[in-house]
Design a protein around this motif. Structure first.
Motif, PDB file in Angstrom:
ATOM      1  N   ARG A  17     -13.841  -0.121   3.508  1.00  0.00           N
ATOM      2  CA  ARG A  17     -13.789  -0.990   2.331  1.00  0.00           C
ATOM      3  C   ARG A  17     -12.868  -2.185   2.522  1.00  0.00           C
ATOM      4  NH1 ARG A  17     -17.773   1.118  -1.196  1.00  0.00           N
ATOM      5  NH2 ARG A  17     -17.662   3.402  -1.145  1.00  0.00           N
ATOM      6  N   GLY A  18     -12.013  -2.117   3.520  1.00  0.00           N
ATOM      7  CA  GLY A  18     -11.023  -3.163   3.720  1.00  0.00           C
ATOM      8  C   GLY A  18      -9.728  -2.845   3.003  1.00  0.00           C
ATOM      9  N   ALA A  19      -8.756  -3.714   3.169  1.00  0.00           N
ATOM     10  CA  ALA A  19      -7.449  -3.545   2.550  1.00  0.00           C
ATOM     11  C   ALA A  19      -7.459  -4.113   1.139  1.00  0.00           C
ATOM     12  CB  ALA A  19      -6.374  -4.237   3.376  1.00  0.00           C
ATOM     13  N   LEU A  20      -6.918  -3.355   0.203  1.00  0.00           N
ATOM     14  CA  LEU A  20      -6.762  -3.851  -1.154  1.00  0.00           C
ATOM     15  C   LEU A  20      -5.985  -5.166  -1.141  1.00  0.00           C
ATOM     16  CD1 LEU A  20      -6.882  -3.291  -4.288  1.00  0.00           C
ATOM     17  CD2 LEU A  20      -4.595  -2.311  -3.984  1.00  0.00           C
ATOM     18  N   ALA A  21      -6.480  -6.145  -1.866  1.00  0.00           N
ATOM     19  CA  ALA A  21      -5.815  -7.448  -1.938  1.00  0.00           C
ATOM     20  C   ALA A  21      -5.280  -7.686  -3.345  1.00  0.00           C
ATOM     21  CB  ALA A  21      -6.782  -8.564  -1.560  1.00  0.00           C
ATOM     22  N   ILE A  22      -4.027  -8.063  -3.426  1.00  0.00           N
ATOM     23  CA  ILE A  22      -3.415  -8.533  -4.671  1.00  0.00           C
ATOM     24  C   ILE A  22      -2.781  -9.879  -4.362  1.00  0.00           C
ATOM     25  CG2 ILE A  22      -1.638  -8.132  -6.416  1.00  0.00           C
ATOM     26  CD1 ILE A  22      -2.112  -5.172  -6.161  1.00  0.00           C
ATOM     27  N   ASP A  23      -3.208 -10.881  -5.096  1.00  0.00           N
ATOM     28  CA  ASP A  23      -2.763 -12.265  -4.828  1.00  0.00           C
ATOM     29  C   ASP A  23      -3.072 -12.665  -3.389  1.00  0.00           C
ATOM     30  OD1 ASP A  23      -1.782 -12.510  -7.448  1.00  0.00           O
ATOM     31  OD2 ASP A  23       0.166 -11.692  -6.879  1.00  0.00           O
ATOM     32  N   GLY A  24      -4.195 -12.178  -2.871  1.00  0.00           N
ATOM     33  CA  GLY A  24      -4.652 -12.580  -1.555  1.00  0.00           C
ATOM     34  C   GLY A  24      -3.926 -11.940  -0.396  1.00  0.00           C
ATOM     35  N   PRO A  80      -2.481  -8.105   1.538  1.00  0.00           N
ATOM     36  CA  PRO A  80      -2.491  -6.640   1.524  1.00  0.00           C
ATOM     37  C   PRO A  80      -1.255  -6.116   0.791  1.00  0.00           C
ATOM     38  CG  PRO A  80      -2.812  -7.509   3.749  1.00  0.00           C
ATOM     39  CD  PRO A  80      -2.372  -8.647   2.894  1.00  0.00           C
ATOM     40  N   VAL A  81      -1.345  -4.884   0.329  1.00  0.00           N
ATOM     41  CA  VAL A  81      -0.224  -4.239  -0.361  1.00  0.00           C
ATOM     42  C   VAL A  81       0.149  -2.986   0.413  1.00  0.00           C
ATOM     43  CG1 VAL A  81       0.613  -3.253  -2.515  1.00  0.00           C
ATOM     44  CG2 VAL A  81      -1.060  -5.113  -2.569  1.00  0.00           C
ATOM     45  N   ALA A  82       1.381  -2.948   0.896  1.00  0.00           N
ATOM     46  CA  ALA A  82       1.840  -1.817   1.694  1.00  0.00           C
ATOM     47  C   ALA A  82       2.233  -0.647   0.800  1.00  0.00           C
ATOM     48  CB  ALA A  82       3.022  -2.243   2.563  1.00  0.00           C
ATOM     49  N   LEU A  83       2.222   0.552   1.382  1.00  0.00           N
ATOM     50  CA  LEU A  83       2.674   1.734   0.678  1.00  0.00           C
ATOM     51  C   LEU A  83       4.197   1.790   0.726  1.00  0.00           C
ATOM     52  CD1 LEU A  83      -0.373   2.488   1.354  1.00  0.00           C
ATOM     53  CD2 LEU A  83       0.412   4.871   1.238  1.00  0.00           C
ATOM     54  N   ALA A  84       4.830   1.733  -0.431  1.00  0.00           N
ATOM     55  CA  ALA A  84       6.286   1.773  -0.478  1.00  0.00           C
ATOM     56  C   ALA A  84       6.825   3.089   0.074  1.00  0.00           C
ATOM     57  CB  ALA A  84       6.768   1.561  -1.917  1.00  0.00           C
ATOM     58  N   ALA A  85       6.029   4.159   0.014  1.00  0.00           N
ATOM     59  CA  ALA A  85       6.468   5.469   0.495  1.00  0.00           C
ATOM     60  C   ALA A  85       6.500   5.559   2.012  1.00  0.00           C
ATOM     61  CB  ALA A  85       5.552   6.558  -0.061  1.00  0.00           C
ATOM     62  N   ILE A  86       5.911   4.596   2.710  1.00  0.00           N
ATOM     63  CA  ILE A  86       5.842   4.622   4.170  1.00  0.00           C
ATOM     64  C   ILE A  86       6.770   3.540   4.725  1.00  0.00           C
ATOM     65  CG2 ILE A  86       4.347   4.513   6.182  1.00  0.00           C
ATOM     66  CD1 ILE A  86       3.571   6.738   4.280  1.00  0.00           C
ATOM     67  N   PRO A  87       7.889   3.898   5.339  1.00  0.00           N
ATOM     68  CA  PRO A  87       8.802   2.881   5.868  1.00  0.00           C
ATOM     69  C   PRO A  87       8.161   2.073   6.991  1.00  0.00           C
ATOM     70  CG  PRO A  87       9.904   5.013   5.688  1.00  0.00           C
ATOM     71  CD  PRO A  87       8.435   5.262   5.489  1.00  0.00           C
ATOM     72  N   CYS A  88       8.494   0.784   7.003  1.00  0.00           N
ATOM     73  CA  CYS A  88       8.000  -0.106   8.051  1.00  0.00           C
ATOM     74  C   CYS A  88       9.073  -1.142   8.340  1.00  0.00           C
ATOM     75  CB  CYS A  88       6.708  -0.792   7.617  1.00  0.00           C
ATOM     76  SG  CYS A  88       6.022  -1.945   8.842  1.00  0.00           S
ATOM     77  N   ALA A  89       9.608  -1.126   9.566  1.00  0.00           N
ATOM     78  CA  ALA A  89      10.565  -2.150   9.981  1.00  0.00           C
ATOM     79  C   ALA A  89       9.826  -3.468  10.179  1.00  0.00           C
ATOM     80  CB  ALA A  89      11.251  -1.720  11.276  1.00  0.00           C
ATOM     81  N   GLY A  90      10.399  -4.561   9.696  1.00  0.00           N
ATOM     82  CA  GLY A  90       9.768  -5.862   9.858  1.00  0.00           C
ATOM     83  C   GLY A  90       8.583  -6.090   8.937  1.00  0.00           C
ATOM     84  N   ALA A 139       5.181  -4.324  -1.186  1.00  0.00           N
ATOM     85  CA  ALA A 139       4.942  -2.881  -1.185  1.00  0.00           C
ATOM     86  C   ALA A 139       5.048  -2.339  -2.602  1.00  0.00           C
ATOM     87  CB  ALA A 139       5.938  -2.173  -0.272  1.00  0.00           C
ATOM     88  N   LEU A 140       4.178  -1.393  -2.925  1.00  0.00           N
ATOM     89  CA  LEU A 140       4.192  -0.724  -4.219  1.00  0.00           C
ATOM     90  C   LEU A 140       4.032   0.770  -4.012  1.00  0.00           C
ATOM     91  CD1 LEU A 140       1.789  -3.036  -6.303  1.00  0.00           C
ATOM     92  CD2 LEU A 140       4.268  -2.815  -6.615  1.00  0.00           C
ATOM     93  N   ASP A 141       4.594   1.559  -4.943  1.00  0.00           N
ATOM     94  CA  ASP A 141       4.287   2.983  -4.934  1.00  0.00           C
ATOM     95  C   ASP A 141       2.946   3.202  -5.617  1.00  0.00           C
ATOM     96  OD1 ASP A 141       4.814   2.737  -7.671  1.00  0.00           O
ATOM     97  OD2 ASP A 141       6.667   3.909  -7.601  1.00  0.00           O
ATOM     98  N   GLN A 142       2.462   4.437  -5.612  1.00  0.00           N
ATOM     99  CA  GLN A 142       1.134   4.697  -6.157  1.00  0.00           C
ATOM    100  C   GLN A 142       1.025   4.389  -7.646  1.00  0.00           C
ATOM    101  OE1 GLN A 142      -2.882   5.657  -5.968  1.00  0.00           O
ATOM    102  NE2 GLN A 142      -1.500   5.556  -4.220  1.00  0.00           N
TER     103      GLN A 142
END
Length: 241
Positions: free
Chosen positions: A168-175, A177-187, A192-195
């Motif tokens: 389906r592709g990555a959910l887009a908000i304001d053009g 992607p939105v990362a999962l706040a529960a999953i740490p990512c350096a850089g 990011a938002l929680d569920q």
């Protein structure tokens, strides 16, 4: 939208995604997490490494997916870090009302993003069960990722693994992607938002006259409504080049 009474447990299951994940690698056996045994390389032999970036990392989700498994089960789940990707929301709803995860490459010639994921080593039969739970050909494809930079605790670096990638592709908000706040990512460079936060953002767009609980309840209980809302998200989704 459905008019039946709202079940709080249904809303809680959707909102809890991607569920609790242990701070260290573990062995999933007898419906629960256990310490890894000695002789890990021998345990991994003849198994397929599969990246778990969302709820598949969580023991409680594995317990749901393999609850009626008729064979002995011992799945190694190893913590790792994947460079050049982030874990973002897919542009579709699960049957239990959550917006699930997918990997999405971070653009740039040498992106600094390094996201924390898990890697499961699955037998052929276990892989068939996992494929069946992922909606292969509808919501996800399982693809081999080669030439990746994936560092795994206790094992070192590997350069290839399978992964479930959203059709389906990555959910887009304001053009974006939105990362999962529960999953740490350096850089991390994307918001990011929680569920609960991402569900509320999507509800505001798709069903402004509904409460969040009512919206999630309708997504879960009405397959036609779920398909309609997924199609709306997919029309604006972002796809890797």
């Amino acid at each position: 939208m459905a008019s039946s009474p709202i079940n709080p447990a249904v809303v809680a299951l959707a909102s809890g995604y991607p569920y609790a994940f242990p701070a260290c690698s573990y062995l999933f056996r007898d419906g629960a997490q256990h310490p890894l045994p000695a002789g890990l390389p021998a345990l991994l032999a003849d198994r397929v490494p599969v990246i778990a970036c969302g709820s598949n990392r969580a023991p409680e989700q594995l317990a749901r997916k393999f609850g009626d498994w008729p064979h002995p089960l011992a799945i190694p789940v190893l913590c790792g870090r994947l460079a050049g990707f982030d874990v973002v929301y897919s542009a579709h709803f699960t049957r239990y009302g959550a917006l699930p995860a997918t990997l999405h490459p971070v653009p740039g010639p040498a992106p600094d993003a390094v996201v924390e994921i898990a890697v499961q080593w699955l037998t052929g039969a276990e892989l068939e069960r996992m494929d069946a739970t992922e909606g292969i050909g509808v919501n996800y494809d399982r693809r081999g990722l080669d030439g990746i930079r994936l560092e795994i605790d206790g094992l070192g670096a590997i350069d290839s693994a399978d992964a479930y990638l959203s059709r389906r592709g990555a959910l887009a908000i304001d053009g974006r992607p939105v990362a999962l706040a529960a999953i740490p990512c350096a850089g991390r460079t994307w918001p990011a938002l929680d569920q609960p936060g991402v569900l509320e953002a999507v509800r505001t767009r798709l069903a402004p006259g509904s409460t969040l609980a009512g919206f999630v309840h309708a997504v879960v209980t009405d397959p036609d409504y779920r398909a309609e809302q997924t199609a709306a998200l997919a029309r604006e989704a972002l796809r890797p080049a």
